[in-house]
Design a protein around this motif. Structure first.
Motif, PDB file in Angstrom:
ATOM      1  N   GLU A   1      -5.161  -0.130  11.227  1.00  0.00           N
ATOM      2  CA  GLU A   1      -4.605   0.848  11.568  1.00  0.00           C
ATOM      3  C   GLU A   1      -2.933   1.142  11.075  1.00  0.00           C
ATOM      4  O   GLU A   1      -2.384   2.135  10.604  1.00  0.00           O
ATOM      5  N   THR A   2      -2.505  -0.168  11.393  1.00  0.00           N
ATOM      6  CA  THR A   2      -1.051  -0.243  10.676  1.00  0.00           C
ATOM      7  C   THR A   2      -0.925  -0.101   9.241  1.00  0.00           C
ATOM      8  O   THR A   2       0.203   0.538   8.896  1.00  0.00           O
ATOM      9  N   VAL A   3      -1.745  -0.741   8.630  1.00  0.00           N
ATOM     10  CA  VAL A   3      -1.780  -0.638   7.125  1.00  0.00           C
ATOM     11  C   VAL A   3      -1.842   0.952   6.932  1.00  0.00           C
ATOM     12  O   VAL A   3      -1.040   1.213   5.954  1.00  0.00           O
ATOM     13  N   GLU A   4      -2.580   1.605   7.416  1.00  0.00           N
ATOM     14  CA  GLU A   4      -2.874   2.839   6.957  1.00  0.00           C
ATOM     15  C   GLU A   4      -1.698   3.990   7.471  1.00  0.00           C
ATOM     16  O   GLU A   4      -1.250   4.584   6.596  1.00  0.00           O
ATOM     17  N   LEU A   5      -0.983   3.430   8.489  1.00  0.00           N
ATOM     18  CA  LEU A   5       0.225   4.270   9.131  1.00  0.00           C
ATOM     19  C   LEU A   5       1.391   3.887   7.865  1.00  0.00           C
ATOM     20  O   LEU A   5       2.043   4.963   7.607  1.00  0.00           O
ATOM     21  N   PHE A   6       1.419   2.669   7.514  1.00  0.00           N
ATOM     22  CA  PHE A   6       2.433   2.455   6.638  1.00  0.00           C
ATOM     23  C   PHE A   6       2.035   3.097   5.224  1.00  0.00           C
ATOM     24  O   PHE A   6       3.062   3.984   4.562  1.00  0.00           O
ATOM     25  N   ALA A   7       0.956   3.348   4.762  1.00  0.00           N
ATOM     26  CA  ALA A   7       0.726   3.845   3.526  1.00  0.00           C
ATOM     27  C   ALA A   7       1.000   5.413   3.603  1.00  0.00           C
ATOM     28  O   ALA A   7       1.567   5.932   2.662  1.00  0.00           O
ATOM     29  N   GLU A   8       0.644   5.961   4.709  1.00  0.00           N
ATOM     30  CA  GLU A   8       0.962   7.280   4.831  1.00  0.00           C
ATOM     31  C   GLU A   8       2.433   7.827   4.836  1.00  0.00           C
ATOM     32  O   GLU A   8       2.768   8.980   4.573  1.00  0.00           O
ATOM     33  N   ALA A   9       3.082   6.749   5.494  1.00  0.00           N
ATOM     34  CA  ALA A   9       4.581   6.965   5.540  1.00  0.00           C
ATOM     35  C   ALA A   9       5.311   7.024   4.235  1.00  0.00           C
ATOM     36  O   ALA A   9       6.466   7.423   4.647  1.00  0.00           O
ATOM     37  N   VAL A  10       4.931   6.330   3.185  1.00  0.00           N
ATOM     38  CA  VAL A  10       5.691   6.318   2.098  1.00  0.00           C
ATOM     39  C   VAL A  10       6.158   7.670   1.414  1.00  0.00           C
ATOM     40  O   VAL A  10       7.156   7.663   0.923  1.00  0.00           O
ATOM     41  N   GLU A  11       5.467   8.582   1.811  1.00  0.00           N
ATOM     42  CA  GLU A  11       5.647   9.864   1.106  1.00  0.00           C
ATOM     43  C   GLU A  11       6.861  10.274   1.597  1.00  0.00           C
ATOM     44  O   GLU A  11       7.593  11.212   0.932  1.00  0.00           O
ATOM     45  N   GLN A  12       7.536  10.179   2.759  1.00  0.00           N
ATOM     46  CA  GLN A  12       8.542  10.504   3.407  1.00  0.00           C
ATOM     47  C   GLN A  12      10.044  10.276   2.735  1.00  0.00           C
ATOM     48  O   GLN A  12      10.922  11.031   2.582  1.00  0.00           O
ATOM     49  N   ASP A  13       9.996   9.240   1.677  1.00  0.00           N
ATOM     50  CA  ASP A  13      11.007   8.606   1.016  1.00  0.00           C
ATOM     51  C   ASP A  13      11.066   8.794  -0.435  1.00  0.00           C
ATOM     52  O   ASP A  13      11.909   8.548  -1.228  1.00  0.00           O
ATOM     53  N   ILE A  14       9.566   8.776  -1.072  1.00  0.00           N
ATOM     54  CA  ILE A  14       9.619   8.960  -2.646  1.00  0.00           C
ATOM     55  C   ILE A  14       9.757  10.202  -3.214  1.00  0.00           C
ATOM     56  O   ILE A  14       9.410  11.195  -2.487  1.00  0.00           O
ATOM     57  N   ASN A  15       9.885  10.383  -4.560  1.00  0.00           N
ATOM     58  CA  ASN A  15       9.837  11.523  -5.076  1.00  0.00           C
ATOM     59  C   ASN A  15       9.381  11.414  -6.558  1.00  0.00           C
ATOM     60  O   ASN A  15      10.429  11.783  -7.560  1.00  0.00           O
ATOM     61  N   PRO A  16       8.284  11.298  -6.839  1.00  0.00           N
ATOM     62  CA  PRO A  16       7.807  11.121  -8.109  1.00  0.00           C
ATOM     63  C   PRO A  16       7.672  12.418  -8.559  1.00  0.00           C
ATOM     64  O   PRO A  16       7.846  13.550  -8.217  1.00  0.00           O
ATOM     65  N   ARG A  17       7.777  12.218 -10.261  1.00  0.00           N
ATOM     66  CA  ARG A  17       7.626  13.521 -11.148  1.00  0.00           C
ATOM     67  C   ARG A  17       6.358  13.545 -12.082  1.00  0.00           C
ATOM     68  O   ARG A  17       5.832  12.677 -12.073  1.00  0.00           O
TER      69      ARG A  17
ATOM     70  N   ARG B   1      -1.274   0.278   0.498  1.00  0.00           N
ATOM     71  CA  ARG B   1      -2.151  -0.291   1.405  1.00  0.00           C
ATOM     72  C   ARG B   1      -2.606  -1.719   0.777  1.00  0.00           C
ATOM     73  O   ARG B   1      -2.825  -2.453   1.471  1.00  0.00           O
ATOM     74  N   ARG B   2      -2.950  -1.692  -0.394  1.00  0.00           N
ATOM     75  CA  ARG B   2      -3.106  -3.156  -1.036  1.00  0.00           C
ATOM     76  C   ARG B   2      -2.250  -4.063  -1.000  1.00  0.00           C
ATOM     77  O   ARG B   2      -2.441  -5.243  -1.053  1.00  0.00           O
ATOM     78  N   CYS B   3      -0.979  -3.717  -1.269  1.00  0.00           N
ATOM     79  CA  CYS B   3       0.071  -4.790  -1.473  1.00  0.00           C
ATOM     80  C   CYS B   3       0.498  -5.105   0.031  1.00  0.00           C
ATOM     81  O   CYS B   3       0.747  -6.198   0.232  1.00  0.00           O
ATOM     82  N   LEU B   4       0.493  -4.205   0.940  1.00  0.00           N
ATOM     83  CA  LEU B   4       0.565  -4.793   2.427  1.00  0.00           C
ATOM     84  C   LEU B   4      -0.523  -5.606   2.957  1.00  0.00           C
ATOM     85  O   LEU B   4      -0.441  -6.654   3.286  1.00  0.00           O
ATOM     86  N   THR B   5      -1.757  -5.309   2.629  1.00  0.00           N
ATOM     87  CA  THR B   5      -2.939  -6.118   3.043  1.00  0.00           C
ATOM     88  C   THR B   5      -3.007  -7.389   2.569  1.00  0.00           C
ATOM     89  O   THR B   5      -3.075  -8.353   3.092  1.00  0.00           O
ATOM     90  N   GLU B   6      -2.440  -7.459   1.111  1.00  0.00           N
ATOM     91  CA  GLU B   6      -2.209  -8.887   0.350  1.00  0.00           C
ATOM     92  C   GLU B   6      -1.326  -9.659   0.707  1.00  0.00           C
ATOM     93  O   GLU B   6      -1.280 -10.769   1.170  1.00  0.00           O
TER      94      GLU B   6
END
Length: 293
Positions: A244-260, A279-284
């Motif tokens: 659940e923590t991993v999922e929370l982390f992954a969903e929150a990243v969109e708040q700060d990034i701005n890809p084009r 998800r994958r980086c935090l899990t590992e």
């Protein structure tokens, strides 16, 4: 033949700064894996170059007395990957730069050049952001330090003042002690390709490995410059080690990034990648630090 007006060779930092003062339009060249390509393309035709490649004082990895890791800018990617200090304390940096180009590029290319060209896709840049790296700059007015996040000004531009030179990359002991990290580069090919998106995560766990004491995540190609996703970092501080923590982390990243959107990938695809790589980086990283999900 390359269209070069003049090539000046410096044998010390002081001499390099002096040469840049005498020739203010000159470009610094180290390994040359970026500059020579631009010369061949005609983008720097008729330029003056100041070579710093023979300044051995700017080559290597050291531990300062206060425990800070000092990475000198002329250190090649190959040497960083093999360096015992890197492998003991920040192994993920060696793994990240081992994804740059091919063996020839990794043997000649330097980490200082990789971050000083200012591009968001540099494999070392996002990883150094995730380590809270500090850059040391030397110029006519002496030495100053900047967080790496302030070094990147805009796409292709860094905060070097006229006649100033990158002389070290520092990672403080408190920034690496107790942390483990993982980097994923997503590209269309497994080698010799620029990242469609790069993601680097470091995590520090509680003593019992049951909760997240701290986490850092940084991206390349998620915006015009490498960037941290600090909302996600704050969201999981002191949270239990769980899916659940991993999922929370992954969903929150969109708040700060701005890809084009680009010919390499759409914005939507990069956002999807950002979540999945988080998800994958935090899990590992959790696994590497002794945690269990």
């Amino acid at each position: 033949m390359y269209d070069i007006k003049a090539l000046y060779e410096a044998f010390s930092v002081e001499e390099a700064v002096s040469l840049m003062q005498k020739h203010p339009e000159a470009r610094i060249i180290a390994g040359g894996s970026d500059v020579l390509i631009k010369l061949r393309e005609g983008k720097l035709a008729g330029c003056e170059l100041v070579s710093i490649y023979t300044i051995d004082a700017l080559r290597g990895v050291k531990l300062d007395e206060d425990g800070a890791i000092r990475i000198l800018p002329l250190t090649s990617f190959s040497h960083i990957t093999k360096d015992p200090i890197i492998n003991e304390h920040i192994k993920v940096l060696g793994e990240a730069v081992d994804m740059v180009g091919g063996p020839q590029i990794r043997n000649i290319g330097t980490i200082g050049g990789n971050i000083s060209n200012g591009v968001t896709s540099a494999d070392s840049a996002s990883t150094l952001h995730a380590w809270d790296a500090i850059v040391e700059l030397t110029g006519p007015d002496g030495v100053r330090q900047l967080p790496i996040s302030e070094y990147y000004v805009s796409a292709g531009k860094v905060a070097l003042k006229p006649c100033e030179l990158l002389t070290a990359i520092l990672i403080k002991k408190q920034s690496y002690s107790g942390y483990k990290g993982h980097y994923i580069k997503y590209a269309m090919r497994n080698a010799m390709d620029i990242a469609t998106l790069g993601c680097s995560v470091n995590v520090k766990l509680s003593d019992d490995k049951k909760s997240v004491s701290d986490a850092r995540i940084a991206y390349g190609v998620a915006g015009p410059v490498p960037m941290r996703a600090k909302t996600a970092e704050e969201r999981i501080k002191n949270m239990p080690v769980s899916h659940e923590t991993v999922e929370l982390f992954a969903e929150a990243v969109e708040q700060d990034i701005n890809p084009r959107d680009s010919w390499r990938a759409s914005r939507d695809f990069r956002l999807h990648l950002a979540r999945e790589l988080a998800r994958r980086c935090l899990t590992e990283s959790i696994r590497l630090n002794g945690g269990e999900l």
